[in-house]
Design a protein around this motif. Sequence first.
Motif, PDB file in Angstrom:
ATOM      1  N   ALA A 465       0.666  -1.202  -0.185  1.00 30.33           N
ATOM      2  CA  ALA A 465      -0.038  -0.167   0.020  1.00 30.33           C
ATOM      3  C   ALA A 465       0.899   1.359  -0.033  1.00 30.33           C
ATOM      4  O   ALA A 465       0.614   2.261  -0.647  1.00 30.33           O
ATOM      5  CB  ALA A 465      -1.122  -0.024   1.147  1.00 30.33           C
ATOM      6  N   VAL A 466       2.102   1.091   0.854  1.00 26.61           N
ATOM      7  CA  VAL A 466       2.822   2.458   0.968  1.00 26.61           C
ATOM      8  C   VAL A 466       3.595   2.598  -0.481  1.00 26.61           C
ATOM      9  O   VAL A 466       3.596   3.755  -1.118  1.00 26.61           O
ATOM     10  CB  VAL A 466       4.016   2.450   1.832  1.00 26.61           C
ATOM     11  CG1 VAL A 466       5.012   3.419   1.619  1.00 26.61           C
ATOM     12  CG2 VAL A 466       3.200   2.534   3.338  1.00 26.61           C
ATOM     13  N   LYS A 467       3.882   1.435  -1.350  1.00 30.92           N
ATOM     14  CA  LYS A 467       4.543   1.513  -2.538  1.00 30.92           C
ATOM     15  C   LYS A 467       3.577   2.027  -3.517  1.00 30.92           C
ATOM     16  O   LYS A 467       4.005   2.834  -4.290  1.00 30.92           O
ATOM     17  CB  LYS A 467       5.113   0.314  -2.896  1.00 30.92           C
ATOM     18  CG  LYS A 467       6.181  -0.363  -2.359  1.00 30.92           C
ATOM     19  CD  LYS A 467       6.940  -1.555  -2.986  1.00 30.92           C
ATOM     20  CE  LYS A 467       8.271  -1.999  -2.446  1.00 30.92           C
ATOM     21  NZ  LYS A 467       8.546  -3.216  -2.172  1.00 30.92           N
ATOM     22  N   ASP A 552       9.310  -0.368   8.360  1.00 34.36           N
ATOM     23  CA  ASP A 552       8.414  -0.945   7.069  1.00 34.36           C
ATOM     24  C   ASP A 552       8.057   0.240   6.138  1.00 34.36           C
ATOM     25  O   ASP A 552       8.232   0.193   5.044  1.00 34.36           O
ATOM     26  CB  ASP A 552       7.072  -1.546   7.592  1.00 34.36           C
ATOM     27  CG  ASP A 552       7.341  -2.859   8.333  1.00 34.36           C
ATOM     28  OD1 ASP A 552       6.470  -3.417   8.841  1.00 34.36           O
ATOM     29  OD2 ASP A 552       8.404  -3.524   8.111  1.00 34.36           O
ATOM     30  N   VAL A 553       7.984   1.551   6.759  1.00 33.43           N
ATOM     31  CA  VAL A 553       7.726   2.596   5.689  1.00 33.43           C
ATOM     32  C   VAL A 553       8.842   2.745   5.075  1.00 33.43           C
ATOM     33  O   VAL A 553       8.787   3.051   3.640  1.00 33.43           O
ATOM     34  CB  VAL A 553       7.072   3.738   6.345  1.00 33.43           C
ATOM     35  CG1 VAL A 553       6.860   4.837   5.644  1.00 33.43           C
ATOM     36  CG2 VAL A 553       5.907   3.425   7.156  1.00 33.43           C
ATOM     37  N   LEU A 554      10.104   2.741   5.826  1.00 34.12           N
ATOM     38  CA  LEU A 554      11.382   3.441   5.139  1.00 34.12           C
ATOM     39  C   LEU A 554      11.593   2.392   3.910  1.00 34.12           C
ATOM     40  O   LEU A 554      12.048   2.630   2.927  1.00 34.12           O
ATOM     41  CB  LEU A 554      12.171   3.755   6.066  1.00 34.12           C
ATOM     42  CG  LEU A 554      11.939   4.831   6.988  1.00 34.12           C
ATOM     43  CD1 LEU A 554      13.088   5.042   8.225  1.00 34.12           C
ATOM     44  CD2 LEU A 554      12.127   5.980   6.013  1.00 34.12           C
ATOM     45  N   TYR A 555      11.447   1.211   4.403  1.00 37.94           N
ATOM     46  CA  TYR A 555      11.658   0.230   3.383  1.00 37.94           C
ATOM     47  C   TYR A 555      10.960   0.206   2.125  1.00 37.94           C
ATOM     48  O   TYR A 555      11.286  -0.040   1.043  1.00 37.94           O
ATOM     49  CB  TYR A 555      11.546  -1.370   4.058  1.00 37.94           C
ATOM     50  CG  TYR A 555      11.354  -2.575   3.157  1.00 37.94           C
ATOM     51  CD1 TYR A 555      10.486  -3.075   2.770  1.00 37.94           C
ATOM     52  CD2 TYR A 555      12.782  -2.924   2.617  1.00 37.94           C
ATOM     53  CE1 TYR A 555      10.592  -4.350   1.858  1.00 37.94           C
ATOM     54  CE2 TYR A 555      12.874  -4.114   1.818  1.00 37.94           C
ATOM     55  CZ  TYR A 555      11.750  -4.645   1.550  1.00 37.94           C
ATOM     56  OH  TYR A 555      11.642  -5.487   0.428  1.00 37.94           O
ATOM     57  N   ALA A 556       9.569   0.315   2.370  1.00 36.26           N
ATOM     58  CA  ALA A 556       8.817   0.415   1.244  1.00 36.26           C
ATOM     59  C   ALA A 556       9.026   1.743   0.572  1.00 36.26           C
ATOM     60  O   ALA A 556       8.921   1.635  -0.859  1.00 36.26           O
ATOM     61  CB  ALA A 556       7.319   0.465   1.661  1.00 36.26           C
ATOM     62  N   LEU A 557       9.511   2.789   0.945  1.00 29.54           N
ATOM     63  CA  LEU A 557       9.826   3.900   0.339  1.00 29.54           C
ATOM     64  C   LEU A 557      11.286   3.888  -0.327  1.00 29.54           C
ATOM     65  O   LEU A 557      11.632   5.173  -1.162  1.00 29.54           O
ATOM     66  CB  LEU A 557       9.605   5.204   1.326  1.00 29.54           C
ATOM     67  CG  LEU A 557       8.412   5.612   1.579  1.00 29.54           C
ATOM     68  CD1 LEU A 557       8.372   6.575   2.615  1.00 29.54           C
ATOM     69  CD2 LEU A 557       7.322   6.024   0.536  1.00 29.54           C
ATOM     70  N   LYS A 558      11.893   3.135  -0.059  1.00 33.04           N
ATOM     71  CA  LYS A 558      13.422   2.996  -0.511  1.00 33.04           C
ATOM     72  C   LYS A 558      13.125   2.872  -2.042  1.00 33.04           C
ATOM     73  O   LYS A 558      12.596   2.052  -2.604  1.00 33.04           O
ATOM     74  CB  LYS A 558      14.040   2.037  -0.022  1.00 33.04           C
ATOM     75  CG  LYS A 558      15.614   2.061   0.305  1.00 33.04           C
ATOM     76  CD  LYS A 558      16.196   0.820   1.018  1.00 33.04           C
ATOM     77  CE  LYS A 558      15.660  -0.358   0.871  1.00 33.04           C
ATOM     78  NZ  LYS A 558      16.222  -1.478   1.565  1.00 33.04           N
ATOM     79  N   ALA A 559      14.080   3.799  -2.741  1.00 32.45           N
ATOM     80  CA  ALA A 559      13.820   3.464  -4.385  1.00 32.45           C
ATOM     81  C   ALA A 559      14.669   2.332  -4.712  1.00 32.45           C
ATOM     82  O   ALA A 559      15.794   2.030  -4.216  1.00 32.45           O
ATOM     83  CB  ALA A 559      14.671   4.840  -5.002  1.00 32.45           C
TER      84      ALA A 559
ATOM     85  N   ILE B 215      -8.703  -9.827  -1.607  1.00 31.81           N
ATOM     86  CA  ILE B 215      -8.332  -9.524  -2.921  1.00 31.81           C
ATOM     87  C   ILE B 215      -8.043  -7.886  -2.851  1.00 31.81           C
ATOM     88  O   ILE B 215      -8.691  -7.135  -2.425  1.00 31.81           O
ATOM     89  CB  ILE B 215      -9.443  -9.411  -3.802  1.00 31.81           C
ATOM     90  CG1 ILE B 215      -9.881 -11.085  -3.815  1.00 31.81           C
ATOM     91  CG2 ILE B 215      -9.296  -8.846  -5.235  1.00 31.81           C
ATOM     92  CD1 ILE B 215     -10.950 -11.187  -4.956  1.00 31.81           C
ATOM     93  N   HIS B 216      -6.904  -7.339  -3.059  1.00 36.53           N
ATOM     94  CA  HIS B 216      -6.335  -6.092  -2.752  1.00 36.53           C
ATOM     95  C   HIS B 216      -6.457  -5.412  -4.128  1.00 36.53           C
ATOM     96  O   HIS B 216      -6.013  -5.934  -5.307  1.00 36.53           O
ATOM     97  CB  HIS B 216      -4.919  -6.300  -2.306  1.00 36.53           C
ATOM     98  CG  HIS B 216      -4.776  -6.765  -0.977  1.00 36.53           C
ATOM     99  ND1 HIS B 216      -4.878  -5.903   0.096  1.00 36.53           N
ATOM    100  CD2 HIS B 216      -4.331  -7.893  -0.438  1.00 36.53           C
ATOM    101  CE1 HIS B 216      -4.794  -6.520   1.328  1.00 36.53           C
ATOM    102  NE2 HIS B 216      -4.507  -7.747   1.041  1.00 36.53           N
ATOM    103  N   LEU B 217      -6.939  -4.036  -4.025  1.00 38.24           N
ATOM    104  CA  LEU B 217      -6.909  -3.120  -5.312  1.00 38.24           C
ATOM    105  C   LEU B 217      -5.994  -2.165  -4.940  1.00 38.24           C
ATOM    106  O   LEU B 217      -6.560  -0.976  -4.541  1.00 38.24           O
ATOM    107  CB  LEU B 217      -8.384  -2.621  -5.508  1.00 38.24           C
ATOM    108  CG  LEU B 217      -9.232  -3.623  -5.881  1.00 38.24           C
ATOM    109  CD1 LEU B 217     -10.547  -3.047  -5.966  1.00 38.24           C
ATOM    110  CD2 LEU B 217      -8.867  -4.223  -7.482  1.00 38.24           C
ATOM    111  N   LEU B 218      -4.563  -2.257  -5.142  1.00 39.03           N
ATOM    112  CA  LEU B 218      -3.503  -1.163  -5.038  1.00 39.03           C
ATOM    113  C   LEU B 218      -3.050  -0.881  -6.328  1.00 39.03           C
ATOM    114  O   LEU B 218      -2.470  -1.851  -7.099  1.00 39.03           O
ATOM    115  CB  LEU B 218      -2.633  -1.814  -3.865  1.00 39.03           C
ATOM    116  CG  LEU B 218      -3.179  -2.369  -2.552  1.00 39.03           C
ATOM    117  CD1 LEU B 218      -2.124  -3.041  -1.846  1.00 39.03           C
ATOM    118  CD2 LEU B 218      -3.320  -0.964  -2.043  1.00 39.03           C
ATOM    119  N   SER B 219      -3.524   0.328  -6.865  1.00 38.60           N
ATOM    120  CA  SER B 219      -2.928   0.475  -8.311  1.00 38.60           C
ATOM    121  C   SER B 219      -1.578   0.996  -8.084  1.00 38.60           C
ATOM    122  O   SER B 219      -1.206   1.955  -7.628  1.00 38.60           O
ATOM    123  CB  SER B 219      -4.105   1.693  -8.575  1.00 38.60           C
ATOM    124  OG  SER B 219      -3.610   2.858  -8.069  1.00 38.60           O
ATOM    125  N   SER B 220      -0.861   0.331  -9.461  1.00 35.98           N
ATOM    126  CA  SER B 220       0.612   1.150  -9.509  1.00 35.98           C
ATOM    127  C   SER B 220       0.557   1.709 -10.836  1.00 35.98           C
ATOM    128  O   SER B 220       1.252   1.178 -11.790  1.00 35.98           O
ATOM    129  CB  SER B 220       1.272  -0.294  -9.482  1.00 35.98           C
ATOM    130  OG  SER B 220       0.836  -1.330 -10.279  1.00 35.98           O
TER     131      SER B 220
END
Lengths: 560, 434
Positions: A465-467, A552-559, B215-220
Amino acid sequence: MKYFTRVRRVYRWRGEPVSFNRKLKTYDYSSLVIGVDGLPRTTLIITGQHILIEGEDEDSPYVAKVLRLFGDESGKQKKAAVQWFVRVSEVPPNKLKLLGREPHPQEIFYYQGRSCDDEVDVESILRPVQVRRARSGIPSTVSAHPVVILDWFLFKQVTSSTPRTPRHATPSIPSRSLPARQPGNVLEEARIRLHVSSVPESLPCREQEFQDIYSFVESKIIDGTGGCMYISGVPGTGKTATVHEVMRCLQHAADVDEIPPFTFIEINGMKMTDPHQAYVQILQKLTGHKATADHAASLLEKRFSNPAPRKESTVLLVDELDLLWTRKQNVMYNLFDWPTRRHARLVVLTIANTMDLPERIMINRVASRLGLTRMSFQPYSFKQLQQIIMSRLNKVKAFEEDALQLVSRKVAALSGDARRCLDICRRATEICEHSAAERSATGLVGMSHVMEALNEMFSSSYITAVKCASVHEQLFLRAVIAEFRRLGLEEATFQQVFVQHQALCRVEGLQPIGVSEGLAVCQRLGACRLLLLEPSRLGVLQRVRLNVSQDDVLYALKAD
Amino acid sequence: MSKRKVQNDHMPSGECVTQLQTILRKRLCHQQLPEKLEGVEAQHKHLLELLKQTAIHGESNSVLIIGPRGAGKTTLLKCVLRHLLEEKEVQKNLLQVHLNGLLQTDDRIALKEITRQLNLENVVGDKVFGSFAENLAFLLEALKKGDRSSSRPVLFVLDEFDLFAHHKNQTLLYNLFDVSQSAQAPIAVVGVTCRLDVLELLEKRVKSRFSHRQIHLLSSLTFAQYLERVRAQLSLLDDFPETKFAQNWNAGIETLCEDKSVKEVLQRHYNSSKDFRSVHMLLMSCLSRVSVAKPAIKPVDLLEASRLCLADAKANMLHGLSILELCLIIAMKHLNDIYEGEPFNLQMVHNEFKKFLQRKSNSMYNFDQPVVMKAFEHLQQLELIRPVDGSSAKTQREYQLMRLMLDHSQIMEALQKYPQCPTDVQQWAMSAFG
């Protein structure tokens, strides 16, 4: 020699069609002729006549009245729209009681049910029948002709226009038009067997518990005394299923007269709206009477206190016991007190999730009446889970060995919940079925499918979700972490975080956003619970906390 | 002769424009289901297979659809249902019950709604008979009597699923999931929610009975795809009656999307939020400016609409205040600067204002205490200031502590556009100390 063969009837329309339905493309006819192969005699059926229609067996055909005769253009399909009647034998006994008198054996009633088609093929019509209306009294003699008596009793009730309270409503879900499809291949068969609802006859890995409960209940029934037992265990360990199995075996034993007969009733704390409804449900299942909670309590009290000559033992299963808790605990008190009465012959088996429930929530007198007969169901180990799945599949070879081991180990490490294990295996079977590309060489469910199922069902989607969040949402999360670092706390107001956010925008070269937009970004993050927010009426003063760990947030935001 | 022909080409009829407006508004406002959903094929397949299992094979299932607001969860479900109901067997047999956590706030109401939608026998017309306990017992009995091969499957759709988890004891959820795991009438329970942590809300017994399918709806979505979808939303399809008009319109949309300033605006919106609800609002404002005289969307329309959408709400409100009220707000801002966000009361603000009047002001009048009090109360009504919690009843109104709900940037922005603001007030606002 003449062999008796089934008569073959021939159906023909008589005369020209009287009308044509342009929408449905059907022709309406006024009469139908039924002839028998090889015989000159014919029978005529016209609209408005009462007829007999083929039923389950030859001795009890259905009665109906023809409303319309119609057929398609080719003449192959001939149908009749009918008004059904029910015979006395078809009416359920509890509804017959409403009649208030003894029905004549050849009496019929109008049927206004919704669950059957009003259109039949004319091929099912046997012959016409005479129907006579009976206004008052039943004639003492009935002629030999196929005559049935029409009674208008129910007819009047049904045509009243004001909606009446449905006092005789039967609970039912309507039936399908076609039966459900049967399983096609091995994987589909495996999937059905792995469904949690297909409980096997005897539960594997619960033999010792089965034996203990069986001997306890059996001894109480044979002695004619009462008792209480408390069964505990985390969800998904087979408590209710084992008790059901015990009762099935005991019922079988009672049927072959090995033990005295008994009644088994079951209530569930979660399936009640209020703890006092327990009395209502117990009374209804024991005697069939309906009463209010207080009245039911007093009736049951009387029943279990007074000796009665031909009383059989009652076994009561109380599922989800902790929901029957009330402040004065009188429902639980009664449930555990009744078995202690000499003439009650009541055995109570209670099921709950925590081992120390009696000590924690029950007052002393209730806990002491519950007694010390306790049994605890341990969570399944990985070997047991493996055994459960193998016994469910029972020679249907659908899984690879190591795939099964992986699932059992994973679930056993987490909770030991059999339901979880079965659901994951079922999902893996589905993935295997629907991924034609990845089908393993043997066509069995392999490691890759199981890993995918495990990822799906054990996943925590915060990082994804963060990504997938938008640029400003990610920046806001970064600003939240920066502000927490600056303050040294785990909480900050939106205003403080917004200052950081503006600074980060300048650093990244983005156009800074206004306060309203910032609040909208914050609300979106709060709605999916990446952030925990105070109510939004506080505006810029609302406090913000992180629901995900900072790492977790920082991991997800890492480019990447 | 050629003159008349040219005239016909360049004068689209009002009919075309009306038709265009109807089609586009259906897409943007009325949540018309798109022909094909993009980017969610895997999720569509998963959900469709699951519901087919229940409808055709009579297998009970439960699933949760999780995704942020505006991600398209309900649209996905509706598309899957539309696809599913194309099969005649399903259409004849499947029973549907649609519940919403915001409408059915209690298990009692939810149960009545389920009974009414299933049209069980204790319903006459629209009225459901029986008490809560009776309704529950009736429904459970009805589901218990059914079985896999002969009962009609029931689909339960629970919108705002997380709100159902707040009902007492989670009775409804327990019972629905319990039926989905027993050999009773086949049901499918589909929950739709935006909370990622919804499983933590479920009680352990309910969680054990839930099949943990999500079922996740996460849009990329990338910006290029976003731009492409905006273009597709605004374009007319081939089935538009006037092909020439449609071609012109589509060409106009193409040039619009190539325009640099439009791309900047859309980039700004994309940076703020990737979901499509907000962009629909933007496109609607642009669409409302399309008329017979101007049958195209120009970049300036989009810029104007964006400005309206992204305008700060509180700054707009500040434009409607009187000068005295504005001065009070500036005084509060200075107090916040000096005392670093500590709450203030009317007396403190009034003192600050009087300091300004003594030293710097030429244009402002020294208002009486009751007038200033009235202005202060007006600000409180507009919720630009807010009392600090607690002690609101005991202290006198002049000494009640308040906090300012505005940010400094909002005040400065409002001041720049405030009509006929006296210069000394503006200068006072921009100075560092009172």
